[in-house]
Design a protein around this motif. Structure first.
Motif, short mmCIF file in Angstrom:
data_model
loop_
_atom_site.label_atom_id
_atom_site.label_comp_id
_atom_site.label_asym_id
_atom_site.label_seq_id
_atom_site.Cartn_x
_atom_site.Cartn_y
_atom_site.Cartn_z
N LEU A 70 0.81 -1.22 0.00
CA LEU A 70 0.00 0.00 0.00
C LEU A 70 0.84 1.27 0.00
CD1 LEU A 70 -2.80 -1.03 2.50
CD2 LEU A 70 -3.01 -0.78 0.02
N GLY A 71 2.02 1.21 0.58
CA GLY A 71 2.90 2.37 0.67
C GLY A 71 3.45 2.85 -0.66
N ARG A 72 3.32 2.07 -1.70
CA ARG A 72 3.86 2.49 -3.00
C ARG A 72 2.95 3.47 -3.73
NH1 ARG A 72 2.54 -0.70 -7.87
NH2 ARG A 72 0.97 -2.24 -7.34
N LEU A 73 1.74 3.68 -3.24
CA LEU A 73 0.82 4.64 -3.85
C LEU A 73 0.86 5.95 -3.08
CD1 LEU A 73 -2.28 2.34 -4.40
CD2 LEU A 73 -0.52 2.94 -6.05
N LYS A 74 0.45 7.03 -3.75
CA LYS A 74 0.36 8.34 -3.10
C LYS A 74 -1.03 8.45 -2.48
CE LYS A 74 1.07 13.23 -3.79
NZ LYS A 74 1.64 13.42 -2.49
N TRP A 75 -1.09 8.78 -1.20
CA TRP A 75 -2.34 8.87 -0.46
C TRP A 75 -2.57 10.29 0.00
CZ3 TRP A 75 -5.36 4.69 -0.51
CH2 TRP A 75 -4.75 3.46 -0.82
N LEU A 76 -3.82 10.62 0.22
CA LEU A 76 -4.17 11.92 0.79
C LEU A 76 -3.76 11.94 2.25
CD1 LEU A 76 -7.69 12.38 -0.81
CD2 LEU A 76 -5.58 13.58 -1.41
N PRO A 77 -3.50 13.13 2.81
CA PRO A 77 -3.05 13.21 4.21
C PRO A 77 -3.96 12.48 5.20
CG PRO A 77 -2.78 15.33 3.14
CD PRO A 77 -3.51 14.44 2.16
#
Length: 89
Positions: A70-77
């Motif tokens: 999951l950490g490989r994607l860009k997430w909203l704050p």
């Protein structure tokens, strides 16, 4: 979200309609304050309903990842703390 419908009922209906998954148990509730609004996320563990692959019924694209990726994607704050918790198992 309809006032008074309950977070679980809302999540169940929305997820069944858009992803064909079954809502299981509550994982966490996350409150986050953006500059212009406050957000409250109710996060649930879900399982696939009737198939081995997720089906996107209303979305144009999506991907299914194991928690460790999951950490490989860009997430909203507002999502970052949730993703960290899921990634750590």
């Amino acid at each position: 979200y309809e006032e008074g419908s309950g977070a679980y009922s809302f999540a169940y209906t929305q997820f069944m309609v858009t992803l064909e998954v079954t809502v299981e148990e509550l994982f966490c509730v996350r409150e986050f304050e953006y500059p212009r609004f406050r957000l409250k996320l109710h996060c649930y563990f879900c399982s696939l309903a009737g198939s081995d692959e997720p089906r996107l019924l209303e979305h144009k694209s999506g991907c299914w990842l194991p928690a460790c990726e999951l950490g490989r994607l860009k997430w909203l704050p507002a999502d970052e703390e949730i993703i960290d918790r899921l990634s750590q198992g």
